[in-house]
Design a protein around this motif. Structure first.
Motif, mmCIF file in Angstrom:
data_model
loop_
_atom_site.group_PDB
_atom_site.id
_atom_site.type_symbol
_atom_site.label_atom_id
_atom_site.label_comp_id
_atom_site.label_asym_id
_atom_site.label_seq_id
_atom_site.Cartn_x
_atom_site.Cartn_y
_atom_site.Cartn_z
ATOM 1 N N GLU A 97 0.801 -1.232 0.000
ATOM 2 C CA GLU A 97 0.000 0.000 0.000
ATOM 3 C C GLU A 97 0.830 1.277 0.000
ATOM 4 O OE1 GLU A 97 -2.756 -0.275 3.260
ATOM 5 O OE2 GLU A 97 -4.277 -1.238 2.011
ATOM 6 N N ASP A 98 1.870 1.344 0.797
ATOM 7 C CA ASP A 98 2.651 2.587 0.900
ATOM 8 C C ASP A 98 4.014 2.490 0.207
ATOM 9 O OD1 ASP A 98 3.739 0.809 2.694
ATOM 10 O OD2 ASP A 98 4.093 2.293 4.257
ATOM 11 N N LYS A 99 4.194 1.488 -0.626
ATOM 12 C CA LYS A 99 5.475 1.299 -1.313
ATOM 13 C C LYS A 99 5.489 2.057 -2.632
ATOM 14 C CE LYS A 99 6.872 -1.496 1.858
ATOM 15 N NZ LYS A 99 7.771 -1.056 2.865
ATOM 16 N N LYS A 100 6.660 2.585 -2.985
ATOM 17 C CA LYS A 100 6.807 3.355 -4.222
ATOM 18 C C LYS A 100 6.883 2.458 -5.444
ATOM 19 C CE LYS A 100 8.856 7.339 -2.098
ATOM 20 N NZ LYS A 100 10.010 7.899 -1.520
ATOM 21 N N THR A 101 7.438 1.277 -5.274
ATOM 22 C CA THR A 101 7.577 0.388 -6.423
ATOM 23 C C THR A 101 6.788 -0.895 -6.215
ATOM 24 O OG1 THR A 101 9.130 -0.802 -7.857
ATOM 25 C CG2 THR A 101 9.723 -0.640 -5.543
ATOM 26 N N ARG A 102 6.219 -1.369 -7.296
ATOM 27 C CA ARG A 102 5.485 -2.638 -7.300
ATOM 28 C C ARG A 102 6.197 -3.638 -8.212
ATOM 29 N NH1 ARG A 102 0.664 -1.300 -4.822
ATOM 30 N NH2 ARG A 102 -0.473 -3.162 -5.416
ATOM 31 N N GLU A 103 7.398 -3.251 -8.663
ATOM 32 C CA GLU A 103 8.163 -4.123 -9.562
ATOM 33 C C GLU A 103 8.427 -5.464 -8.888
ATOM 34 O OE1 GLU A 103 11.727 -2.036 -10.606
ATOM 35 O OE2 GLU A 103 10.652 -0.551 -11.787
ATOM 36 N N SER A 104 8.407 -6.499 -9.711
ATOM 37 C CA SER A 104 8.619 -7.835 -9.171
ATOM 38 C C SER A 104 9.189 -8.752 -10.245
ATOM 39 C CB SER A 104 7.311 -8.405 -8.618
ATOM 40 O OG SER A 104 6.321 -8.424 -9.624
ATOM 41 N N ILE A 105 9.688 -9.862 -9.795
ATOM 42 C CA ILE A 105 10.180 -10.918 -10.678
ATOM 43 C C ILE A 105 9.534 -12.210 -10.205
ATOM 44 C CG2 ILE A 105 12.183 -12.282 -11.375
ATOM 45 C CD1 ILE A 105 13.884 -9.757 -11.041
ATOM 46 N N PHE A 106 8.990 -12.947 -11.154
ATOM 47 C CA PHE A 106 8.503 -14.294 -10.884
ATOM 48 C C PHE A 106 9.603 -15.230 -11.369
ATOM 49 C CE2 PHE A 106 3.701 -15.369 -10.528
ATOM 50 C CZ PHE A 106 3.935 -16.150 -9.427
ATOM 51 N N LYS A 107 10.053 -16.118 -10.511
ATOM 52 C CA LYS A 107 11.202 -16.966 -10.835
ATOM 53 C C LYS A 107 10.890 -18.425 -10.525
ATOM 54 C CE LYS A 107 16.100 -17.353 -9.597
ATOM 55 N NZ LYS A 107 17.189 -16.730 -8.814
ATOM 56 N N THR A 108 11.322 -19.303 -11.422
ATOM 57 C CA THR A 108 11.204 -20.744 -11.230
ATOM 58 C C THR A 108 12.585 -21.362 -11.308
ATOM 59 O OG1 THR A 108 8.962 -20.955 -12.115
ATOM 60 C CG2 THR A 108 10.350 -22.895 -12.274
ATOM 61 N N VAL A 109 12.855 -22.276 -10.399
ATOM 62 C CA VAL A 109 14.093 -23.045 -10.425
ATOM 63 C C VAL A 109 13.716 -24.523 -10.400
ATOM 64 C CG1 VAL A 109 16.260 -23.549 -9.254
ATOM 65 C CG2 VAL A 109 15.360 -21.223 -9.243
ATOM 66 N N SER A 166 5.629 -17.433 -19.464
ATOM 67 C CA SER A 166 5.811 -17.532 -18.018
ATOM 68 C C SER A 166 7.216 -17.966 -17.614
ATOM 69 C CB SER A 166 4.786 -18.495 -17.408
ATOM 70 O OG SER A 166 5.186 -19.833 -17.589
ATOM 71 N N HIS A 167 7.554 -17.628 -16.395
ATOM 72 C CA HIS A 167 8.798 -18.035 -15.753
ATOM 73 C C HIS A 167 8.936 -19.554 -15.727
ATOM 74 C CE1 HIS A 167 5.489 -17.890 -12.984
ATOM 75 N NE2 HIS A 167 6.140 -18.610 -12.102
ATOM 76 N N ARG A 168 7.836 -20.230 -15.432
ATOM 77 C CA ARG A 168 7.866 -21.684 -15.363
ATOM 78 C C ARG A 168 8.137 -22.276 -16.744
ATOM 79 N NH1 ARG A 168 3.619 -22.141 -12.568
ATOM 80 N NH2 ARG A 168 4.743 -22.167 -10.598
ATOM 81 N N ARG A 169 7.475 -21.729 -17.758
ATOM 82 C CA ARG A 169 7.702 -22.215 -19.121
ATOM 83 C C ARG A 169 9.163 -22.009 -19.525
ATOM 84 N NH1 ARG A 169 4.943 -23.685 -23.898
ATOM 85 N NH2 ARG A 169 6.572 -24.129 -25.391
ATOM 86 N N ARG A 170 9.727 -20.879 -19.169
ATOM 87 C CA ARG A 170 11.123 -20.599 -19.521
ATOM 88 C C ARG A 170 12.064 -21.605 -18.864
ATOM 89 N NH1 ARG A 170 11.027 -13.928 -19.526
ATOM 90 N NH2 ARG A 170 9.588 -13.818 -21.287
ATOM 91 N N ALA A 171 11.840 -21.920 -17.599
ATOM 92 C CA ALA A 171 12.684 -22.904 -16.919
ATOM 93 C C ALA A 171 12.501 -24.292 -17.534
ATOM 94 C CB ALA A 171 12.363 -22.935 -15.423
ATOM 95 N N PHE A 172 11.255 -24.668 -17.825
ATOM 96 C CA PHE A 172 11.010 -25.981 -18.409
ATOM 97 C C PHE A 172 11.526 -26.066 -19.843
ATOM 98 C CE2 PHE A 172 8.565 -26.859 -14.673
ATOM 99 C CZ PHE A 172 8.612 -28.239 -14.555
ATOM 100 N N SER A 173 11.562 -24.960 -20.555
ATOM 101 C CA SER A 173 12.148 -24.955 -21.897
ATOM 102 C C SER A 173 13.648 -25.203 -21.824
ATOM 103 C CB SER A 173 11.868 -23.629 -22.614
ATOM 104 O OG SER A 173 10.501 -23.520 -22.915
ATOM 105 N N GLU A 174 14.306 -24.616 -20.819
ATOM 106 C CA GLU A 174 15.740 -24.874 -20.612
ATOM 107 C C GLU A 174 15.956 -26.363 -20.314
ATOM 108 O OE1 GLU A 174 18.511 -22.760 -20.689
ATOM 109 O OE2 GLU A 174 17.104 -21.357 -21.618
ATOM 110 N N LEU A 175 15.134 -26.918 -19.440
ATOM 111 C CA LEU A 175 15.219 -28.343 -19.120
ATOM 112 C C LEU A 175 14.981 -29.191 -20.359
ATOM 113 C CD1 LEU A 175 15.264 -30.829 -17.173
ATOM 114 C CD2 LEU A 175 12.813 -30.393 -16.801
ATOM 115 N N SER A 176 13.957 -28.861 -21.133
ATOM 116 C CA SER A 176 13.626 -29.619 -22.343
ATOM 117 C C SER A 176 14.772 -29.607 -23.346
ATOM 118 C CB SER A 176 12.367 -29.035 -22.994
ATOM 119 O OG SER A 176 12.131 -29.637 -24.238
#
Length: 184
Positions: A97-109, A166-176
């Motif tokens: 609520e009182d934060k200036k940034t809402r930036e985020s990263i979704f990450k899958t390992v 998606s982050h998950r797709r990117r990780a699974f593409s690396e695995l594939s």
């Protein structure tokens, strides 16, 4: 060529999602709980895949995803599942609520292990946290995560559209890619 790999997860939706990515690879969901060590996502996946492999002695993957919010110093990160169960999407929005940034990263390992190798794969996507939950698609934080250059949250996207970026797709593409280059 068809590859089948065990996927240790209790999350049925996650299993359905990853099995929609590829035709040549099937991920057989197994429910083998493993301790989630406290630490970075890479540490959780590495420890988890060692633990599950020691239990089943077959090629296996574990996957851990986290939402890292800049305005919250990377929180909830590796605690994303617990935080979601405890606070939910509305709780995350309240924390911002009182934060200036809402930036985020979704990450899958993803941790992969067989009798010869252990390897870690990563995928991530940048975005921001929406002002309020939007959309009924997906699961978890999907209704509040809006990828960069998108007006829609993951929760508002059709599964196919989310799965393309998606982050998950990117990780699974690396695995594939790695699996397809090996003689498994």
């Amino acid at each position: 060529m068809s590859i089948e790999i065990k996927f240790a997860t209790g999350n049925i939706e996650k299993s359905k999602e990853v099995n929609s990515y590829f035709e040549e690879i099937r991920f057989e969901r197994i429910d083998v709980p493993y301790p989630e060590v406290q630490g970075r996502l890479e540490e959780v996946a590495s420890y988890g895949v060692d633990y599950v492999y020691d239990e089943i002695k077959e090629p296996v993957i574990v996957e851990d995803s986290g939402l890292l919010i800049s305005g919250l110093n990377g929180f909830p990160g590796p605690y994303s599942s617990f935080v979601f169960e405890t606070l939910g999407n509305s709780g995350i929005i309240k924390l911002l609520e009182d934060k200036k940034t809402r930036e985020s990263i979704f990450k899958t390992v993803i941790g992969y292990k067989d009798n010869e190798r252990k390897k870690i794969f990563e995928g991530k996507i940048e975005g921001e946290i929406a002002e309020k939950p939007r959309g009924d698609n997906g699961f978890g934080y999907d209704p509040i995560f809006k990828p960069k250059n998108s007006e829609k949250t993951f929760g508002e996207m059709k599964r196919e559209n989310k799965n393309e970026i998606s982050h998950r797709r990117r990780a699974f593409s690396e695995l594939s890619s790695w699996l397809n280059s090996k003689d498994i």
